[in-house]
Design a protein around this motif. Structure first.
Motif, PDB file in Angstrom:
ATOM      1  N   GLY A 286      19.162  59.228   1.446  1.00 22.33           N
ATOM      2  CA  GLY A 286      17.903  59.516   1.297  1.00 22.33           C
ATOM      3  C   GLY A 286      18.052  61.042   2.144  1.00 22.33           C
ATOM      4  O   GLY A 286      18.586  60.979   3.043  1.00 22.33           O
ATOM      5  N   THR A 287      16.755  61.795   1.953  1.00 18.69           N
ATOM      6  CA  THR A 287      16.648  62.779   2.588  1.00 18.69           C
ATOM      7  C   THR A 287      15.231  62.848   3.346  1.00 18.69           C
ATOM      8  O   THR A 287      14.605  61.936   3.117  1.00 18.69           O
ATOM      9  N   THR A 288      14.799  64.105   3.923  1.00 21.52           N
ATOM     10  CA  THR A 288      13.500  64.141   4.315  1.00 21.52           C
ATOM     11  C   THR A 288      12.783  65.531   4.049  1.00 21.52           C
ATOM     12  O   THR A 288      13.682  66.553   3.889  1.00 21.52           O
ATOM     13  N   PRO A 289      11.669  65.752   4.151  1.00 21.98           N
ATOM     14  CA  PRO A 289      11.251  67.192   3.847  1.00 21.98           C
ATOM     15  C   PRO A 289      11.500  68.163   5.184  1.00 21.98           C
ATOM     16  O   PRO A 289      11.645  69.313   4.669  1.00 21.98           O
ATOM     17  N   VAL A 290      11.841  67.862   6.330  1.00 23.97           N
ATOM     18  CA  VAL A 290      12.494  68.614   7.140  1.00 23.97           C
ATOM     19  C   VAL A 290      13.918  69.122   6.756  1.00 23.97           C
ATOM     20  O   VAL A 290      14.131  70.339   6.907  1.00 23.97           O
ATOM     21  N   MET A 291      14.635  68.188   6.114  1.00 18.77           N
ATOM     22  CA  MET A 291      15.930  68.389   5.631  1.00 18.77           C
ATOM     23  C   MET A 291      15.900  69.355   4.508  1.00 18.77           C
ATOM     24  O   MET A 291      16.560  70.326   4.384  1.00 18.77           O
ATOM     25  N   SER A 296      19.112  75.216   3.992  1.00 11.12           N
ATOM     26  CA  SER A 296      19.477  76.578   3.623  1.00 11.12           C
ATOM     27  C   SER A 296      19.873  77.396   4.969  1.00 11.12           C
ATOM     28  O   SER A 296      21.054  78.060   5.118  1.00 11.12           O
ATOM     29  N   ALA A 297      19.207  77.146   5.933  1.00  9.19           N
ATOM     30  CA  ALA A 297      19.406  77.775   7.229  1.00  9.19           C
ATOM     31  C   ALA A 297      20.417  77.393   8.050  1.00  9.19           C
ATOM     32  O   ALA A 297      21.235  77.741   8.415  1.00  9.19           O
ATOM     33  N   LEU A 298      20.788  75.874   7.821  1.00  6.05           N
ATOM     34  CA  LEU A 298      21.808  74.987   8.754  1.00  6.05           C
ATOM     35  C   LEU A 298      23.176  75.050   7.907  1.00  6.05           C
ATOM     36  O   LEU A 298      23.865  74.392   8.436  1.00  6.05           O
ATOM     37  N   GLY A 313      19.966  81.599  19.038  1.00  6.57           N
ATOM     38  CA  GLY A 313      19.252  81.191  18.073  1.00  6.57           C
ATOM     39  C   GLY A 313      19.067  81.980  17.086  1.00  6.57           C
ATOM     40  O   GLY A 313      19.779  82.616  16.685  1.00  6.57           O
ATOM     41  N   PHE A 314      18.062  81.432  16.026  1.00  2.72           N
ATOM     42  CA  PHE A 314      18.100  82.028  14.713  1.00  2.72           C
ATOM     43  C   PHE A 314      16.942  83.331  14.754  1.00  2.72           C
ATOM     44  O   PHE A 314      16.287  83.544  15.691  1.00  2.72           O
ATOM     45  N   SER A 315      16.643  84.187  13.762  1.00  4.38           N
ATOM     46  CA  SER A 315      15.695  85.150  13.673  1.00  4.38           C
ATOM     47  C   SER A 315      15.037  85.268  12.384  1.00  4.38           C
ATOM     48  O   SER A 315      15.430  84.502  11.307  1.00  4.38           O
ATOM     49  N   GLY A 316      13.973  85.991  12.489  1.00  2.67           N
ATOM     50  CA  GLY A 316      13.432  86.081  11.254  1.00  2.67           C
ATOM     51  C   GLY A 316      12.590  84.723  10.728  1.00  2.67           C
ATOM     52  O   GLY A 316      12.159  84.007  11.776  1.00  2.67           O
ATOM     53  N   ASP A 317      12.492  84.634   9.383  1.00  2.00           N
ATOM     54  CA  ASP A 317      11.887  83.583   8.710  1.00  2.00           C
ATOM     55  C   ASP A 317      12.481  82.048   9.206  1.00  2.00           C
ATOM     56  O   ASP A 317      11.956  81.019   9.507  1.00  2.00           O
ATOM     57  N   GLN A 319      13.862  81.656  12.152  1.00  2.00           N
ATOM     58  CA  GLN A 319      13.414  81.203  13.422  1.00  2.00           C
ATOM     59  C   GLN A 319      12.024  80.228  13.583  1.00  2.00           C
ATOM     60  O   GLN A 319      11.649  79.440  14.464  1.00  2.00           O
ATOM     61  N   LYS A 320      11.228  80.571  12.427  1.00  2.00           N
ATOM     62  CA  LYS A 320       9.918  79.901  12.189  1.00  2.00           C
ATOM     63  C   LYS A 320      10.083  78.477  12.306  1.00  2.00           C
ATOM     64  O   LYS A 320       9.290  77.692  12.746  1.00  2.00           O
ATOM     65  N   LEU A 321      11.277  78.172  11.559  1.00  2.13           N
ATOM     66  CA  LEU A 321      11.552  76.813  11.278  1.00  2.13           C
ATOM     67  C   LEU A 321      11.666  75.962  12.463  1.00  2.13           C
ATOM     68  O   LEU A 321      11.543  74.674  12.496  1.00  2.13           O
ATOM     69  N   PHE A 322      12.326  76.553  13.526  1.00  5.95           N
ATOM     70  CA  PHE A 322      12.698  75.855  15.056  1.00  5.95           C
ATOM     71  C   PHE A 322      12.057  76.394  16.066  1.00  5.95           C
ATOM     72  O   PHE A 322      12.498  76.134  17.047  1.00  5.95           O
ATOM     73  N   ALA A 323      10.788  76.950  15.806  1.00  8.08           N
ATOM     74  CA  ALA A 323       9.950  77.354  16.896  1.00  8.08           C
ATOM     75  C   ALA A 323       9.532  76.303  17.828  1.00  8.08           C
ATOM     76  O   ALA A 323       8.985  76.599  18.802  1.00  8.08           O
ATOM     77  N   SER A 324       9.481  75.090  17.337  1.00  3.89           N
ATOM     78  CA  SER A 324       9.082  74.079  18.192  1.00  3.89           C
ATOM     79  C   SER A 324       9.898  73.567  19.352  1.00  3.89           C
ATOM     80  O   SER A 324       9.903  72.714  19.982  1.00  3.89           O
ATOM     81  N   THR A 325      11.376  74.055  19.134  1.00  5.13           N
ATOM     82  CA  THR A 325      12.397  73.919  20.062  1.00  5.13           C
ATOM     83  C   THR A 325      12.716  75.084  20.948  1.00  5.13           C
ATOM     84  O   THR A 325      12.737  76.193  20.441  1.00  5.13           O
TER      85      THR A 325
END
Length: 481
Positions: A286-291, A296-298, A313-317, A319-325
């Motif tokens: 199974g998967t999750t919404p986070v996955m 595509s990014a990972l 780290g990442f940049s642009g859009d 980066q927003k996926l991982f802004a909590s870290t």
């Protein structure tokens, strides 16, 4: 091998440079790692076709490779100089902190707890010149400059010892190098032997916020041992921290599945749906919404020894996926592995030195083998029913007749009553089945895990697609039990 390292660093810096990917592929090919070489050639695109099919002089290729590696070496020298400077700044900072009246009995007390008054300041202001001033903490334990949402990281903090200061120093060093969020929370992980404990509720040890002056960081401590009190927590931090930890687990599970898939098939999946297919291709249960959001990014960055996640780290859009870290990238940097401790009767799910779960298990004593294996089969209801002798889940170890599975004899957990297999409680084996992808490394050894069981109150579960059938109707399993 040194050229290989430099080229890996180069493509990290320049992920769109197809010539760099081509040269890295040639290095992998010469080292006999064709799976990784083919991946690099795919990233090289038409450059690979041009150089493989044309008669370009070898000295031209060598000259370009030398220039590429010189760029990587130059950057490495700059990074080394920067780290040396940061080390000196941190050393001066720690020396300065000792000289401004911190209690000698506890080096880890970086700031007075909120809601308390004393001659020691409630908040510590850090900057490049070591300035220090006082700031009264609010009664509801909200640190100065609080802005939601928080950015998180987790470090080892042993209560009542100087290791808390060391953990904070490492954090500040990372902050100097990375982009600073408005407010970051440092979660404290206890240490047990060589393991850092990823408990389901990690407390906030410190918060760091932008100060009023450029380059200044306000540090607020929530260390009960340091202040000899019961400090509060930043408003909303516990809920946000719990969500962040769950997200990081999901990212680690998906990236581990990517690495295992690539190791087996010498290529990466092009879509998340290739990982959660029916048995026997159920890399993910199974998967999750986070996955779904982050695949595509990972996808180009599986968690393995050569993971090429961008250093900055990442940049642009993305980066927003991982802004909590902190650092704008996934927290875990090592693939998930399973460790079975025969002496302690424990099964741990780990990432590097971080222990995410520690389950009680039943074994077979000397009949349980030692060594290294992989999860070669993951099957639901291995006996054709959920309450059979192997329970509702089974995970075979390589091509052996041993497995990790459930049991209809729960009293055997903690004892040596099997014929060699690893028995688990129903809720434990079902969570492990969802968290450990197909191909996960399993090491069976002795006396390496902590005694304390560590499982969350809310278990990890994934979303099972109706089309994903993880049973094997063609076979009834007869592992050694």
């Amino acid at each position: 091998m040194k050229n290989l390292l430099y080229l890996k660093r180069y493509v990290k810096m320049h992920p769109d440079n197809r010539m760099g990917w081509y040269l890295l592929g040639k290095e992998y090919e010469s080292d006999g790692q064709m799976g990784k070489a083919n991946y690099c050639y795919n990233r090289a695109g038409d450059i690979y076709e041009a150089f493989e099919q044309s008669q370009i002089p070898a000295d031209v290729l060598k000259q370009y490779e030398a220039e590429v590696m010189e760029v990587a070496r130059t950057r490495e020298r700059k990074i080394r100089r920067r780290r040396n400077i940061m080390f000196v700044v941190l050393l001066l900072f720690l020396l300065t902190m000792r000289s401004i009246g911190l209690p000698a009995a506890d080096d880890s007390q970086m700031a007075q707890a909120p809601g308390q008054t004393s001659s020691t300041d409630d908040a510590t202001h850090l900057s490049g010149n070591g300035n220090h001033s006082a700031a009264q903490a609010e009664s509801d334990a909200t640190p100065p400059g609080y802005h939601a949402p928080l950015s998180f990281t987790a470090v080892a903090i042993a209560a009542g010892s100087s290791s808390a200061g060391n953990g904070l120093s490492q954090y500040i060093a990372q902050q100097i190098q990375d982009t600073q969020p408005e407010l970051a929370a440092v979660l404290g992980m206890e240490q047990s032997g060589n393991w850092l404990l990823w408990k389901h509720t990690l407390p906030v040890a410190y918060t760091l916020a932008e100060g009023s002056k450029p380059g200044q960081i306000d540090v607020q401590s929530y260390n009960a041992k340091a202040c000899r009190c019961k400090p509060g927590q930043p408003a909303g931090a516990s809920t946000q921290a719990g969500s962040w930890m769950q997200e990081q687990e999901q990212l680690a599970i998906m990236q581990t599945a990517l690495a295992n898939y690539e190791t087996t098939r010498a290529e990466l999946p092009t879509a998340l749906g290739e990982l959660d297919r029916s048995f026997p291709s159920n890399w993910l249960s199974g998967t999750t919404p986070v996955m779904n959001t982050s695949f595509s990014a990972l996808q180009p960055y599986p968690l393995d020894d050569s993971a090429m996640v961008p250093e900055q780290g990442f940049s642009g859009d993305t980066q927003k996926l991982f802004a909590s870290t902190l650092g704008n990238r996934p927290y875990f940097t090592k693939p998930l592995e399973i460790i079975v401790d025969k002496k302690k009767h424990r099964l741990g799910l780990v990432s590097g030195s971080i222990l995410l779960r520690n389950y009680p298990i039943g074994l077979g004593g000397d009949r349980t083998p030692t060594g290294t294996f992989r999860l070669s089969i993951k099957v639901m209801n291995p006996n054709g029913k959920s309450n059979g002798e192997f329970g509702s889940r089974g995970m075979q170890l390589s091509d052996t007749n041993y497995a990790i599975h459930g049991t209809n004899e729960p009293d055997s957990i903690g004892a040596d009553e099997s014929l060699g297999c690893v028995r688990m409680k129903k809720e434990d084996v079902e969570e492990l089945f969802d968290m450990a992808p197909l191909g996960t490394k399993v090491t069976i050894t002795s006396d390496v895990l902590p005694d304390d069981v560590s499982v969350p109150q809310k278990r990890y579960t994934s979303t099972k697609q109706p089309s994903q059938d993880q049973t094997d109707p063609s076979r009834t399993y007869h592992w050694l039990n």
